[in-house]
Design an enzyme around this catalytic site. Structure first.
Site, PDB file in Angstrom:
ATOM      1  N   GLY A  59      64.446  36.116  41.130  1.00 61.06           N
ATOM      2  CA  GLY A  59      64.761  35.057  42.130  1.00 61.06           C
ATOM      3  C   GLY A  59      66.369  34.875  42.153  1.00 61.06           C
ATOM      4  O   GLY A  59      67.202  35.537  41.664  1.00 61.06           O
ATOM      5  N   TYR A  87      65.828  38.043  37.155  1.00 58.84           N
ATOM      6  CA  TYR A  87      66.102  36.418  36.900  1.00 58.84           C
ATOM      7  C   TYR A  87      64.972  36.218  35.659  1.00 58.84           C
ATOM      8  O   TYR A  87      65.326  35.309  34.748  1.00 58.84           O
ATOM      9  CB  TYR A  87      65.716  35.742  38.055  1.00 58.84           C
ATOM     10  CG  TYR A  87      65.931  34.100  37.786  1.00 58.84           C
ATOM     11  CD1 TYR A  87      67.032  33.376  37.745  1.00 58.84           C
ATOM     12  CD2 TYR A  87      64.740  33.403  37.119  1.00 58.84           C
ATOM     13  CE1 TYR A  87      67.260  32.004  37.679  1.00 58.84           C
ATOM     14  CE2 TYR A  87      64.821  32.099  36.719  1.00 58.84           C
ATOM     15  CZ  TYR A  87      66.057  31.474  37.058  1.00 58.84           C
ATOM     16  OH  TYR A  87      66.450  30.044  36.915  1.00 58.84           O
ATOM     17  N   HIS A 182      65.252  46.226  38.817  1.00 61.24           N
ATOM     18  CA  HIS A 182      63.741  46.086  39.465  1.00 61.24           C
ATOM     19  C   HIS A 182      62.788  47.372  39.624  1.00 61.24           C
ATOM     20  O   HIS A 182      63.045  48.330  40.412  1.00 61.24           O
ATOM     21  CB  HIS A 182      63.978  45.719  40.915  1.00 61.24           C
ATOM     22  CG  HIS A 182      64.648  44.232  41.354  1.00 61.24           C
ATOM     23  ND1 HIS A 182      63.854  43.203  41.258  1.00 61.24           N
ATOM     24  CD2 HIS A 182      66.043  43.950  41.096  1.00 61.24           C
ATOM     25  CE1 HIS A 182      64.635  42.270  41.352  1.00 61.24           C
ATOM     26  NE2 HIS A 182      65.852  42.631  41.288  1.00 61.24           N
ATOM     27  N   VAL A 239      42.819  45.575  62.003  1.00 62.84           N
ATOM     28  CA  VAL A 239      42.547  46.099  60.612  1.00 62.84           C
ATOM     29  C   VAL A 239      41.708  44.875  59.792  1.00 62.84           C
ATOM     30  O   VAL A 239      40.714  45.486  59.167  1.00 62.84           O
ATOM     31  CB  VAL A 239      43.808  46.512  59.828  1.00 62.84           C
ATOM     32  CG1 VAL A 239      43.516  46.783  58.517  1.00 62.84           C
ATOM     33  CG2 VAL A 239      44.582  47.474  60.497  1.00 62.84           C
ATOM     34  N   LYS A 382      47.533  43.982  52.186  1.00 57.24           N
ATOM     35  CA  LYS A 382      47.156  44.564  53.776  1.00 57.24           C
ATOM     36  C   LYS A 382      46.889  45.991  53.465  1.00 57.24           C
ATOM     37  O   LYS A 382      46.066  46.677  53.861  1.00 57.24           O
ATOM     38  CB  LYS A 382      48.446  44.286  54.691  1.00 57.24           C
ATOM     39  CG  LYS A 382      48.085  45.264  55.991  1.00 57.24           C
ATOM     40  CD  LYS A 382      47.093  44.106  56.810  1.00 57.24           C
ATOM     41  CE  LYS A 382      47.197  44.375  58.253  1.00 57.24           C
ATOM     42  NZ  LYS A 382      46.582  43.276  58.852  1.00 57.24           N
TER      43      LYS A 382
END
Length: 526
Positions: A59, A87, A182, A239, A382
């Site tokens: 964050g 974070y 990350h 799609v 997606k």
């Protein structure tokens, strides 16, 4: 009896990071179901969800700032593994008795090399290289200013960088882990392995979340929901609606009726292709409404992009409503709502997230339609929708086409929309896309299209002077569509596309190439 694919699951708490949806997609790719909730969810909801593990995401806030977000104390007493990322690691450390300080110019942004100091279940069998003294090294991606200065008393240091003493921390007994980098981004080379260690080995989740099992689950749920009733679906050929159509056909067969509204704003031959594939090949019941004249008539004289969007949306709803009233036995309306629509439209329980934009799939249809909603893609990203589309037999080139805006050519014809402009644009766009395919570049760029400019330019064809329209080629590369760079296509390709468009399309005299990045420009022009 097959296992419940939702039973083993991970809860991700969102503290506002741009990467949070990426964490959820990575967990799903591993084969484990997860949901993304706001950080301020209450204890009762967590208990009801009953996760096998919890991830505290990153964050933009500072843990040491007054009023900054905190995880529910229940997260640390629920008896399940917890992973804090960036974070999330900082607030976990702070809440459990450690300390966080401002980086004071020592923040890390971008690539970093982590040296592993101690064994941990989180980093089991993971390394990118070895240091001179034989310690595992990891290539990771950092994005932080603040950092942990003291870890909680029952934690140990697992890894560090040259400027970050606590890059990975752990309490192996409680199965609490914190990483300052990350693992969800592709720049962290072994990120998927780390997340797999956490959700599969540490949390004990089975990898039940696969395209085939998602289809079986969706079909079973729709059969139970709909029973013997009839369902109506707005089929666009995109799609989401295409995958919904295929799922419903598997669930209820000919009790599904699709309404395909051809608004005259589609790509070259797209209407015929939709009817051929879904009607002829897959045998769906399709009502084909050719409404080009109606849409163009309503937009006549209108130049404002937002007003054009509203007109297109309103006319579509009017037509769909008219067609649905002809189907007296249709009691359910199917929609292609996907998980990011739900997240962004703040349709989650707490409703505290800001509404980023209004989506045509979440609300927007008439209140008096009096139909139940069927939304089989509501919990899917997606990329998951595309994968189950392949599993259902839809062609790769249709599922992995570049994004196409809901209003179609209505926002790629700048200013007033006329049939003449749309017809010219369709042909120019088809040439550009065809040449990108020939050069094996179509799937290497993120989005490519042509824009019609309401500007005439002088040209010379043979010995004749021409005064015709200008079009712009637009081609971008992006990971998340939040930022994008213009594609550095070969000059020879751009030149060849330009020559084809001007030589083959009577009415276009000039082709330009858009070299604007996002920001400051948007990807679409309107």
């Amino acid at each position: 009896m097959s296992k419940n694919i939702h039973e083993q699951r991970i809860l991700i708490l969102d503290f506002g990071s741009q990467y949070t949806q990426l964490i959820a997609r990575r967990i799903r790719e591993i084969g484990v179901y997860c949901e993304l909730w706001s950080w301020d969810v209450n204890e009762e909801d967590i208990k009801e969800f009953n996760p096998n593990g919890i991830i505290l995401a990153g964050g933009p806030e500072s843990v040491i700032a007054e009023g900054s977000p905190r995880a529910s104390e229940y997260v640390f007493t629920a008896g399940v593994p917890v992973l804090g990322i960036c974070y999330g690691m900082q607030t976990m450390s702070h809440q459990l008795g450690g300390a966080v300080i401002k980086g004071e110019g020592e923040g890390e942004f971008g690539y970093a090399k982590v040296e592993v100091q101690a064994e941990s279940a989180f980093l089991k069998d993971i390394q990118d290289a070895l240091s001179a003294d034989g310690k595992p090294l990891l290539d990771v991606w950092m994005s932080h200013g603040d950092k942990v200065s003291a870890i909680p008393a029952d934690f140990t240091t697992v890894a560090n960088t040259a400027t970050c003493q606590y890059a990975v921390i752990a309490n192996e007994e409680k199965r609490f882990y914190g990483v300052q980098f990350h693992p969800e981004v592709t720049h962290t080379a072994q990120g998927e392995g780390m997340l797999r260690n956490f959700v599969v080995d540490i949390c004990g989740c089975e990898t039940l979340w696969t395209p085939a099992s998602i289809i079986d689950d969706a079909v079973a749920r729709m059969k139970e929901q709909v029973g013997d009733d009839e369902v109506i679906l707005g089929l666009s050929g995109g799609v989401d609606s295409s995958v919904v159509a295929m799922l419903l056909q598997r669930a209820i067969g000919d009790k599904l009726t699709c309404v395909f509204v051809d608004n005259g704003l589609l790509r070259l031959n797209e209407g015929a292709q939709v009817m051929e594939m879904f009607g002829d090949k897959f045998g769906l019941n399709i009502i084909h409404v050719n409404a080009e004249h109606r849409f163009l008539e309503q937009m006549a004289g209108e130049n404002d992009p937002e007003t054009k969007r509203k007109i297109i949306g309103r006319v579509f709803v009017e037509i769909f409503d008219e067609e649905s009233k002809k189907l007296k036995n249709a009691k359910w309306l199917a929609q292609g709502t996907i998980y990011p629509d739900v997240i962004e439209s703040a349709a989650a329980k707490n409703g505290k997230a800001h509404v980023i934009k209004s989506h045509h799939n979440v609300g927007g249809l008439p209140d008096d339609m009096e139909m139940g909603l069927v939304e089989p893609l509501r919990e899917l990203f997606k990329d998951e929708v595309r994968k189950i589309g392949l599993e259902l037999g839809l062609p790769y080139n249709m599922l992995y086409r570049h994004p196409f805006p809901g209003p179609g050519l209505g926002v790629r014809v700048l200013g007033e929309v006329k049939k003449e402009y749309c017809d010219l644009l369709r042909r120019a766009d088809a040439i550009f896309i065809e040449e990108l395919h020939k050069a094996d570049l179509y799937h290497k760029v993120s989005q490519a299209f042509v824009v019609f400019l309401p500007v005439r330019s002088v040209g010379v064809m043979g010995d004749c002077r021409k005064y015709d329209w200008v079009v712009s080629l637009r081609c971008v590369e992006t990971i998340d569509f939040m930022t994008a760079r213009w594609s550095h296509l070969p000059y020879e390709l751009i030149g060849h596309v330009s020559n084809r468009i001007i030589n083959e399309i009577d009415g276009i005299s000039r082709v330009v190439y858009d070299v604007s990045g996002k920001p400051p420009a948007t990807i679409e022009w309107e």
